[in-house]
Scaffold this motif. Sequence first.
Motif, mmCIF file in Angstrom:
data_model
loop_
_atom_site.group_PDB
_atom_site.id
_atom_site.type_symbol
_atom_site.label_atom_id
_atom_site.label_comp_id
_atom_site.label_asym_id
_atom_site.label_seq_id
_atom_site.Cartn_x
_atom_site.Cartn_y
_atom_site.Cartn_z
ATOM 1 N N PHE A 52 8.213 9.655 -5.656
ATOM 2 C CA PHE A 52 9.446 9.808 -4.763
ATOM 3 C C PHE A 52 10.450 9.078 -5.497
ATOM 4 C CE2 PHE A 52 6.278 10.297 -1.103
ATOM 5 C CZ PHE A 52 7.032 11.455 -0.594
ATOM 6 N N PRO A 53 11.813 9.394 -5.414
ATOM 7 C CA PRO A 53 12.940 8.704 -5.807
ATOM 8 C C PRO A 53 12.924 7.248 -5.229
ATOM 9 C CG PRO A 53 13.617 10.798 -4.895
ATOM 10 C CD PRO A 53 12.108 10.587 -4.576
ATOM 11 N N ASP A 54 13.640 6.379 -5.986
ATOM 12 C CA ASP A 54 13.229 4.973 -5.613
ATOM 13 C C ASP A 54 13.858 4.612 -4.210
ATOM 14 O OD1 ASP A 54 12.981 2.264 -6.335
ATOM 15 O OD2 ASP A 54 15.171 1.982 -6.796
ATOM 16 N N ALA A 72 0.922 -1.101 -0.059
ATOM 17 C CA ALA A 72 -0.176 -0.042 -0.084
ATOM 18 C C ALA A 72 0.858 1.356 -0.240
ATOM 19 C CB ALA A 72 -0.947 -0.027 1.285
ATOM 20 N N ALA A 73 2.003 1.381 0.799
ATOM 21 C CA ALA A 73 2.761 2.142 0.933
ATOM 22 C C ALA A 73 3.572 2.457 -0.404
ATOM 23 C CB ALA A 73 3.816 2.213 2.087
ATOM 24 N N LEU A 74 4.115 1.379 -1.106
ATOM 25 C CA LEU A 74 4.804 1.502 -2.263
ATOM 26 C C LEU A 74 3.818 2.164 -3.407
ATOM 27 C CD1 LEU A 74 6.676 -1.935 -2.704
ATOM 28 C CD2 LEU A 74 7.694 0.434 -2.484
ATOM 29 N N ASN A 75 2.396 1.613 -3.458
ATOM 30 C CA ASN A 75 1.617 2.241 -4.549
ATOM 31 C C ASN A 75 1.702 3.890 -4.314
ATOM 32 O OD1 ASN A 75 1.040 0.037 -5.556
ATOM 33 N ND2 ASN A 75 -0.480 -0.545 -4.245
ATOM 34 N N LEU A 76 1.340 4.176 -2.760
ATOM 35 C CA LEU A 76 1.217 5.604 -2.602
ATOM 36 C C LEU A 76 2.449 6.566 -2.780
ATOM 37 C CD1 LEU A 76 -0.335 8.095 -1.261
ATOM 38 C CD2 LEU A 76 0.722 7.391 1.049
ATOM 39 N N THR A 77 3.626 5.858 -2.603
ATOM 40 C CA THR A 77 4.785 6.688 -3.058
ATOM 41 C C THR A 77 5.160 6.764 -4.444
ATOM 42 O OG1 THR A 77 6.190 4.639 -2.531
ATOM 43 C CG2 THR A 77 6.090 6.268 -0.749
ATOM 44 N N SER A 78 4.824 5.564 -5.317
ATOM 45 C CA SER A 78 4.760 5.564 -6.661
ATOM 46 C C SER A 78 3.940 6.920 -7.188
ATOM 47 C CB SER A 78 4.407 4.456 -7.116
ATOM 48 O OG SER A 78 3.199 4.267 -7.847
#
Length: 326
Positions: A118-120, A108-114
């Motif tokens: 945000f930088p990788d 869920a957090a990866l989806n939000l940061t994408s």
Amino acid sequence: MATMAAQQKPGVPQAEINWDRLDKTKFYLVGAGLFSGVSAALYPITVVKTRMQVARGEAVNMKAPAIVRSILSTDGVRGLYRGFGTVVAGTVPSRVVFLTTLETTKIAALNLTSKLNFPDTTAAAIANGAAGFLSSVVSQFIFVPLDVVSQRLMVQGTPGSTKYAGGIDAVRQIVKADGIRGLYRGFGMSVITYSPTSGVWWASYGTSQRVFWRALGYTEETHKIPSQSEMVLVQAAGGLVAAACASALTAPFDTIKTRLQVLSSEGNPTVVGTARQLLQDDGWKGLYRGLVPRFLSMTLWGSAMIISYEYLKRLSVKKDDPIMST
């Protein structure tokens, strides 16, 4: 689309396997056995660390080897596994809760940061750190009673400790003396200790792993498939970095938490009172008592755990997963 973007972003999807690609039944069943084995191998280090943290009087200056010799001379090898049965009994439910929360929060957090571009490496730190922190908070409701009981058993034979016939007897005596809240002694301190530790650990691991992959030439533009040896090397190195960061930053909290949970003969100790007494007895160095075995435990556990965990995820990938079949 957001989910796939989050998965593909690292450029090494064979090594970074997210929740929706796993066969959950296989993941839980195999994982229970795998982590029980790792816990058994590293448990004696935890016993030694706990003994060092609650030591008083002449025992304060005892080093880890001397404590091991003392335990072996008194109780034999079984002394290094006091409380292990209690820990194993709680391993499965606590790991199920922790890992489920970890993986679902991370995706869920990866989806939000994408979506926020945000930088990788920043995205990896945020997603892994948030997942590690939240999963630890949730799992403390199961873990703390197990921790209280197992640590009481670990320190039997030391001055001021209570004698128990086993895990069930320890639970009975603790509840009789302090009620159910006795099993949750140090809960707040456990959250303060383990949740930041977990957050720092997973954030450091997620970030360092991305850095290592890039150093080996794996980027979003490359389509190389890493070998098994490369995956183990990168994951073990990430575990070492994570353990070093987490153990150094949170050692004082762990020492206070352990003393708070174990020294039951001193009435109803508080976090502030326990910290003040520790500083009075041993100065600032008292807050870092047991740091070496803690660092060793976190390093060995971190490396063994993450290698086992990532291997478990590779074993548990769905049979029809399109990435692993390429």
